[in-house]
Design a protein around this motif. Structure first.
Motif, PDB file in Angstrom:
ATOM      1  N   ALA A   1       9.166  52.114   9.963  1.00  0.00           N
ATOM      2  CA  ALA A   1       7.892  51.981  10.673  1.00  0.00           C
ATOM      3  C   ALA A   1       6.786  51.598   9.683  1.00  0.00           C
ATOM      4  N   ALA A   2       6.780  52.248   8.521  1.00  0.00           N
ATOM      5  CA  ALA A   2       5.772  51.931   7.495  1.00  0.00           C
ATOM      6  C   ALA A   2       5.904  50.473   7.051  1.00  0.00           C
ATOM      7  N   ALA A   3       7.134  49.973   6.997  1.00  0.00           N
ATOM      8  CA  ALA A   3       7.339  48.580   6.599  1.00  0.00           C
ATOM      9  C   ALA A   3       6.693  47.631   7.613  1.00  0.00           C
ATOM     10  N   LEU A   4       6.811  47.960   8.885  1.00  0.00           N
ATOM     11  CA  LEU A   4       6.198  47.117   9.918  1.00  0.00           C
ATOM     12  C   LEU A   4       4.680  47.133   9.820  1.00  0.00           C
ATOM     13  N   LEU A   5       4.152  48.185   9.213  1.00  0.00           N
ATOM     14  CA  LEU A   5       2.695  48.340   9.118  1.00  0.00           C
ATOM     15  C   LEU A   5       2.187  48.098   7.700  1.00  0.00           C
ATOM     16  N   HIS A   6       3.059  47.619   6.785  1.00  0.00           N
ATOM     17  CA  HIS A   6       2.704  47.713   5.366  1.00  0.00           C
ATOM     18  C   HIS A   6       1.523  46.839   4.946  1.00  0.00           C
ATOM     19  N   ASP A   7       1.216  45.782   5.685  1.00  0.00           N
ATOM     20  CA  ASP A   7       0.088  44.933   5.300  1.00  0.00           C
ATOM     21  C   ASP A   7      -1.140  45.160   6.170  1.00  0.00           C
ATOM     22  N   ILE A   8      -1.072  46.127   7.061  1.00  0.00           N
ATOM     23  CA  ILE A   8      -2.097  46.251   8.093  1.00  0.00           C
ATOM     24  C   ILE A   8      -3.462  46.663   7.533  1.00  0.00           C
ATOM     25  N   LEU A   9      -3.459  47.563   6.536  1.00  0.00           N
ATOM     26  CA  LEU A   9      -4.742  48.021   5.989  1.00  0.00           C
ATOM     27  C   LEU A   9      -5.378  46.936   5.132  1.00  0.00           C
TER      28      LEU A   9
END
Ligand code: MN
Length: 494
Positions: free
Chosen positions: A63-71
């Motif tokens: 899940a963190a990988a799917l969000l890793h560039d979001i911030l």
């Protein structure tokens, strides 16, 4: 998106909701963004998640990988993300974002060790490094869309920084691929030369290998030991390094590929060994027992080299399924395996408790504990310990050189660590572009700039501001010489 199907096929049923949620959230947040290839940005995120899913790592990391560039790339804030996904996932995303802030430079090869140390010091959870590796792997696979200069930079960084991380974590699959992708960009002539020769030899090699494989099957089948055999090609960069190390041409490199015999238990590994022992000629001195004495990165297998009746030399490894998983996927596999064994209990409450304990587990600690139990060679443990020594900090110069200092070091210590003359003429310091005092304490990741003035001299007070031996002895030396000069001066006046 076919990659998404692939991702979902790897994921356990109970993990689906969180991964689906991360996917939807990310797809919304990144919807206006495309990659250099023109593909939607989401394709990168899903590919990184697939890399991790292949490691069979936990759902939180995926899940963190799917969000890793979001911030970094979208307007989503840390607070919003925490509200949606909770602290554990967000701390991983933050870790990856933090790593991305460190911009590497040409100095990297000379300073690779320092960089690796610093990155390890920065991350508190080793999963951050694993996600970053998965990210890097996908970026390396899609490098052709970037300019030649960027390609070289990223490839250099991958070879000196990330491939060694993958190696250290025992993730050989990623290490080999990162190395070969970087090798092709950094030394295209050597890469293609070896590749061509390799392919030429592969044909005859494959036949020889099949012969040995068939013979092996013939001898093992009557024993009723469960086994499967796989062929293993060595990566091109590995061959290149071996040619360099042994100063040999390609034609003299024997072990381009080998065989692996994979079975269920340790006992059966040795049973297979004895079958091979009695049925084949072995190259003298080729047997190594890495089951009894594992390598320092947890690797276990029996190694031996078979000489067939046609005089073909085949490196052979015998290992259990678990050892195989660990050899391919490193720490991640160990974690997964442990979880599966623990999860076998019928008690659902117990399982939940285990899962929670695991979530809170400090990976590195667990990893180090495991090292202690399984290996006689303390080398790996020692390096990792020093590398993760939180008693050390790593601080940048404005030119991105990394300076290693003990915890509690000040701006003055930093000045002396850069150069003794810079220390001696210390006038002021800027830490992360803000003016700071002479005794301001530094922390890992800070950039420190020292302002100097020629007519400044060390004073006795400086001893209160410096903690490193280097700075203190230099200050003392100056004070001593200075007072001698003073004495001489006043003596000559008389
Ligand atoms: Mn990325």
């Amino acid at each position: 998106m076919e990659n998404l199907e692939k991702l979902l096929s790897y994921v356990n049923k109970e993990d689906l909701p969180i991964i689906q949620k991360a996917y939807d959230y990310s797809s919304c947040a990144h919807s206006y963004q495309t990659r250099a290839s023109g593909e939607p940005y989401l394709s990168h995120l899903v590919s990184v998640a697939v890399n991790l899913a292949e490691l069979k790592i936990d759902a939180v990391s995926i899940a963190a990988a799917l969000l890793h560039d979001i911030l970094e790339d979208t307007l989503v804030t840390e607070q919003e993300l925490t509200k949606e996904f909770g602290e554990e996932i967000v701390s991983l995303v933050k870790g990856v974002t933090k790593l991305n802030k460190y911009k590497f430079n040409d100095n990297i090869t000379a300073q690779a060790q320092n960089w690796r140390n610093m990155l390890l010091a920065v991350v508190k959870d080793i999963r951050v490094i694993i996600i970053k590796l998965a990210d890097r792997l996908h970026n390396m696979r899609t490098l052709k869309y970037l300019s030649a200069e960027k390609q070289k930079n990223i490839a250099g960084e991958s070879l000196t920084l990330y491939a060694p991380f993958a190696h250290r974590l025992g993730i050989y699959k990623w290490k080999s691929e990162l190395e070969d992708l970087a090798f092709e960009i950094l030394q295209p002539a050597e890469y293609h030369q070896i590749k061509t020769q390799w392919e030429k030899r592969a044909e005859s090699n494959t036949q020889n290998l099949t012969d040995v494989e068939n013979l092996l099957k013939e001898k093992l089948l009557p024993s009723s030991i469960p086994f499967r055999i796989t062929a293993r090609p060595k990566n091109l960069y590995g061959i290149y390094k071996k040619m360099e190390r042994q100063n040999k041409p390609f034609s003299e490199i024997q072990d381009l590929f080998g065989l692996r015999v994979i079975t269920d238990t340790v006992e059966n590994c040795y049973a297979i060994l004895s079958v091979i022992n009695s049925g084949f000629n072995l190259l003298e001195g080729s047997f190594t027992d890495y089951i009894n004495v594992p390598k320092s990165n947890m690797y276990q297998s029996l190694h031996l080299t078979i000489i067939s009746d046609k005089n073909v030399i085949v490196e052979t490894q015998i290992r259990t399924e678990e050892m195989h998983q660990r050899a391919e996927y490193g720490v991640a596999a160990h974690w997964r395996y442990k979880r599966r064994v623990e999860g076998d209990g019928q008690n659902a409450k117990e399982d939940a408790k285990n899962a929670m304990a695991e979530n809170k587990l400090d990976w590195l600690k667990q990893f180090l504990e495991y090292q202690k139990e399984t290996t006689d060679s303390g080398e790996f443990l020692d390096t990792l310990k020093t590398e993760c020594n939180f008693e050390q900090i790593f601080v940048f110069t404005p030119k991105k050189k990394v300076i290693k200092l003990p915890l509690g070091a000040t701006a003055l210590d930093f000045a002396y660590a850069v150069h003794s003359e810079i220390g001696d003429t210390f006038m002021g310091a800027k830490i992360n572009d803000k003016m700071a005092t002479i005794n301001a304490k530094l922390k890992t990741g800070d950039t420190c700039e020292i302002l100097v003035r020629k007519n400044i001299k060390p004073s006795v007070h400086w001893l209160e501001y410096a903690i490193t031996a280097q700075a203190r002895s230099r200050i003392r030396k100056y004070l001593r010489e200075h007072s001698e000069q003073q004495t001489q001066k006043s003596a000559s006046k008389k």
